[in-house]
Scaffold this active site. Structure first.
Site, PDB file in Angstrom:
ATOM      1  N   ASP A 243     -24.954 -73.625  83.090  1.00 29.53           N
ATOM      2  CA  ASP A 243     -25.367 -73.598  81.680  1.00 29.53           C
ATOM      3  C   ASP A 243     -25.908 -74.959  81.227  1.00 29.53           C
ATOM      4  O   ASP A 243     -25.684 -75.989  81.880  1.00 29.53           O
ATOM      5  CB  ASP A 243     -24.150 -73.199  80.824  1.00 29.53           C
ATOM      6  CG  ASP A 243     -24.531 -72.278  79.679  1.00 29.53           C
ATOM      7  OD1 ASP A 243     -25.652 -72.410  79.163  1.00 29.53           O
ATOM      8  OD2 ASP A 243     -23.692 -71.439  79.288  1.00 29.53           O
TER       9      ASP A 243
ATOM     10  N   ASP B 221     -28.649 -64.802  75.079  1.00 29.48           N
ATOM     11  CA  ASP B 221     -27.264 -64.548  74.696  1.00 29.48           C
ATOM     12  C   ASP B 221     -27.152 -63.261  73.898  1.00 29.48           C
ATOM     13  O   ASP B 221     -26.039 -62.847  73.548  1.00 29.48           O
ATOM     14  CB  ASP B 221     -26.710 -65.713  73.859  1.00 29.48           C
ATOM     15  CG  ASP B 221     -26.083 -66.782  74.737  1.00 29.48           C
ATOM     16  OD1 ASP B 221     -25.983 -66.570  75.952  1.00 29.48           O
ATOM     17  OD2 ASP B 221     -25.686 -67.837  74.193  1.00 29.48           O
TER      18      ASP B 221
HETATM   19  C1  GLA Z   1     -23.587 -70.289  76.449  1.00 31.24           C
HETATM   20  C2  GLA Z   1     -24.029 -69.151  77.335  1.00 31.24           C
HETATM   21  C3  GLA Z   1     -23.073 -68.005  77.196  1.00 31.24           C
HETATM   22  C4  GLA Z   1     -21.677 -68.462  77.556  1.00 31.24           C
HETATM   23  C5  GLA Z   1     -21.307 -69.651  76.708  1.00 31.24           C
HETATM   24  C6  GLA Z   1     -19.991 -70.250  77.146  1.00 31.24           C
HETATM   25  O1  GLA Z   1     -23.721 -69.957  75.106  1.00 31.24           O
HETATM   26  O2  GLA Z   1     -25.326 -68.782  77.048  1.00 31.24           O
HETATM   27  O3  GLA Z   1     -23.462 -66.932  78.015  1.00 31.24           O
HETATM   28  O4  GLA Z   1     -21.639 -68.790  78.912  1.00 31.24           O
HETATM   29  O5  GLA Z   1     -22.278 -70.675  76.759  1.00 31.24           O
HETATM   30  O6  GLA Z   1     -19.623 -71.303  76.354  1.00 31.24           O
END
Ligand code: GLA
Length: 694
Positions: A441, A498
């Site tokens: 990430d 997301d």
């Molecule tokens: C980001 C990612 C999510 C999740 C969160 C965890 O927002 O896009 O899918 O993994 O971090 O904190």
């Protein structure tokens, strides 16, 4: 004197010409020219006239337009000498090296002691041309801007299409009219970004998804790009792509752009899309186990967030496996004291409060359910509230008083000690546990753009890939904030968004498919009530939208009713039965005449079968569905088509439609020219039409 060169494949010719020993320019790019074409004549027929108010000769739109030649638009290179003096390069052709499917142009500027190199590599199978530019000097220079080889844009185009976005709203297509001046996009956030996907399409007049000419571009770099689409006063148009300006923060003797991938299509946007999809999947991505079926994912983020509890995770894992999941991904929350998003990033050690015996018991359990195990990291980031920040505050990028993003700073990836630390922590976990997947990430923008940061991230990933070649990586950045061919040359999947809202996904996936095949595009079945939109969507719709790409689940399976679990297991089983051919299928966007329909045809490489996903994003203006015309079929071949989910017709679909009864056989010509009329359906639903050539 004019010297000419050409690159050819079955689809296109790209011709370059250098006149008077100057830096060459692209004089033709488009449909194939006959082998005997006189390229000097092409150059001459394309030469612009001169009238009042113009110079006595029009400056070249060269591969690197030079300000010193009175070029009336943006130059391809802006550079300063060691002491800061602006240089005005003036290149002369030094040589051209021609290879079977590529060529390298070398130009020199004796006065300024510079060498400019433009490289072209044409892939005759995917029809993608990858181009890079490089600059070298005998002393360190300050680079402001270096464009990848500059291409002319067609003058028989009215519009251009580029891509904007936001968190939970990636891949929004924007159409703007060409007009004198510049369409300028620059991403100064230091990552590829939701806001400015580095892509551009120039559709020629009347081009659609399925027909007409189109040109498309993608800049494969994760540090933020700059795009210039400029119409000059004389009517010519140029396309420039490169790193965001001034992101080379140190002087150097060598600079190089990332590859600019360019495609010409004579059969609509789909021609561009298929080229990019195939090129990305078959040339760019480095697969850990090429050809291995993509496993169905389960990701626990939206089920538990930071509340990791072993018995709960085991229960969830059991249910996910029963539904058909094959890989369990443990998301954020397993390390440090990470009970929310305010702390612990960079403390990459298992939290003993949540996992007193380490991750072993959970991993063993997951394996026992027949799934592999993946884990979340956000390596480039650090919370001020972390042990590592307390020990090494100087490792963070940017000033003390910077505005934080999600309560975090970025680490300075240009520092070898930072990369070594991250390598040590990540490799420790990977070498002591059977982990085959990392969700990588990157949840904040950088305090400033810096190419060294991106190169540092690439170096860390490359080192881990070299030492753990079987570990796949998914690129995530608050969803789709780091999607480009640069990161995808070292990762195997992207987290597109997301948003697990199937309605939003339907559209995003449709647009993203212009650049990406389904093999790399993660898509998960989210909770009944979407956590990011609040929308409540039926399980069938959610499942089929996820089944359009690399499928997974991301809800708490304990919320599923028996009916929902049955539907999900059924669609997942369908996906598994079809994933082998869908892995290499082309995604073809259909030109639906109903604005509420978003439809695509995924077609096997040998044309023997296809599946049409016809999504209903809203209520139609007219009462009955309009026919949906298919594409790229053999006109004379017979196809058997059948509606996979015909049992889902609602009571408001009252007619005696043959497709509701069973399969039908028609020719390709009929399916393409007449089209298919699907049963009436609710908004937020999907018809799935399977077809096979008889
Ligand atoms: C980001 C990612 C999510 C999740 C969160 C965890 O927002 O896009 O899918 O993994 O971090 O904190």
């Amino acid at each position: 004197m004019t010297q000419c060169w050409r690159l050819d494949d079955e689809r296109q010719t790209l011709a370059l010409a250098s006149s008077g020993g100057r830096c060459p320019q692209v004089v033709y790019w488009g449909a194939p020219l006959p082998a005997g074409e006189d390229l000097t004549a092409i150059t001459r027929i394309s030469t612009l006239d001169v009238t009042g108010g113009m110079l006595d000769e029009n400056p070249d739109l060269s591969l690197c337009p030079e300000a010193s030649r009175t070029f009336p638009g943006q130059p391809g290179l802006i550079v300063r000498d060691q002491d800061g003096t602006p240089l005005l390069p003036k290149f002369h052709l030094d040589g051209v090296e021609v290879r079977p499917d590529g060529l390298t142009v070398i130009c020199k500027d004796q006065g300024n002691r510079l060498t400019y190199t433009a490289d072209f590599a044409l892939d005759p199978e995917t029809h993608v041309i990858a181009m890079t530019a490089a600059l070298s000097a005998d002393r360190p220079l300050h680079l402001h801007w270096l464009a990848a080889p500059v291409l002319p844009a067609p003058q028989h185009a009215n519009d251009m299409i580029d891509f904007a976005g936001r968190w939970c709203g990636e891949f929004q297509m924007n159409r703007t009219a060409w007009s004198p001046g510049i369409r300028y996009r620059e991403n100064r956030t230091g990552r590829t970004g939701h806001e400015h996907f580095p892509g551009l399409i120039v559709p020629c007049q009347a081009a659609t998804n399925t027909s007409g000419e189109a040109f498309a571009f993608h800049y494969g770099w994760s540090g933020g790009h700059r795009m210039i689409a400029e119409e000059l006063p004389d009517g010519r148009r140029q396309i420039q792509f490169g790193h965001a300006a001034r992101m080379e923060t140190s002087p150097s003797t060598e600079f190089r752009t990332a590859p600019l991938y360019a495609v010409y299509s004579s059969d609509g946007l789909n021609g561009c899309a298929v080229s990019f999809q195939r090129h990305l999947r078959d040339r760019v991505v480095t697969w850990t186990k090429p050809g291995r079926p993509r496993p169905v994912h389960y990701n626990c983020w939206e089920a538990v967030y930071f509340a990791h509890d072993l018995p709960v995770l085991k229960d969830i894992a059991t249910r996910a496996a029963k539904l058909g999941a094959e890989r369990f991904v443990l998301d954020d929350g397993w390390f440090g004291q990470r009970d929310d998003d305010t702390s612990s990033l960079s403390d990459w050690e298992v939290d003993p409060r949540k996992y007193p015996d380490g991750l072993g018991p959970l991993i063993d359990y997951v394996h026992g359910q027949g799934m592999s195990f993946g884990i979340w990291f956000e390596p480039e980031m650090i919370n001020p509230n972390s042990n590592i920040h307390r020990a090494h505050p100087d490792w963070a990028l940017g000033s003390e008083d910077q505005v934080l993003g999600r309560q975090q700073k970025a680490l300075n990836m240009a520092l070898p000690e930072v990369r070594d630390f991250l390598y040590e922590r990540i490799s420790k976990l990977l070498s002591t546990h059977p982990i085959d997947y990392i969700k990588w990430d990157h949840n904040r923008v950088l305090p400033m753009p810096d190419a060294a940061q991106t190169r540092g991230s690439y170096a860390l990933i490359d080192r881990l890939r070299a030492d753990f070649p079987d570990v796949e990586i998914e690129s995530c950045a608050s969803g789709g904030g780091r999607i480009d061919f640069g990161i995808l040359s070292r990762t195997q999947r992207v987290w597109l968004s997301d948003s697990n809202d199937a309605l939003e996904r339907l559209k995003m996936q449709h647009n993203a498919s212009i650049f990406m095949p389904s093999a790399v595009t993660g898509s998960h079945v989210g909770p009944r009530k979407c956590h990011t939109s609040g929308r409540v969507l039926d399980i069938e719709f959610r499942a089929w939208v996820a089944a359009q790409r690399h499928m997974g689940f991301e809800m708490d399976p304990r919320e599923l009713t028996d009916h929902e679990a049955r539907v999900l297991a059924d669609v997942t089983a369908w996906w598994k039965d079809n994933r082998d051919w869908m892995y290499t299928a082309d995604i073809l966007r259909l030109d639906a005449s109903d604005p509420s329909v978003i439809a695509e045809q995924q077609q096997a490489r040998d044309g023997s079968r296809f599946v049409v996903f016809s999504g209903k994003s809203g209520t139609s203006p007219q009462i009955a569905p309009r026919p949906l015309r298919l594409t790229r079929l053999e006109p004379d071949a017979q196809y058997e088509i059948s509606l996979r989910n015909r049992a889902s017709a609602t009571v408001l679909s009252r007619g005696n439609l043959a497709l509701k009864e069973g399969p039908l056989t028609l020719t390709g010509a009929a399916l393409m020219h007449n089209g298919v009329t699907l049963p009436w359906s609710f908004p937020e639903s999907m018809w799935v039409l399977e077809g096979k050539r008889l």
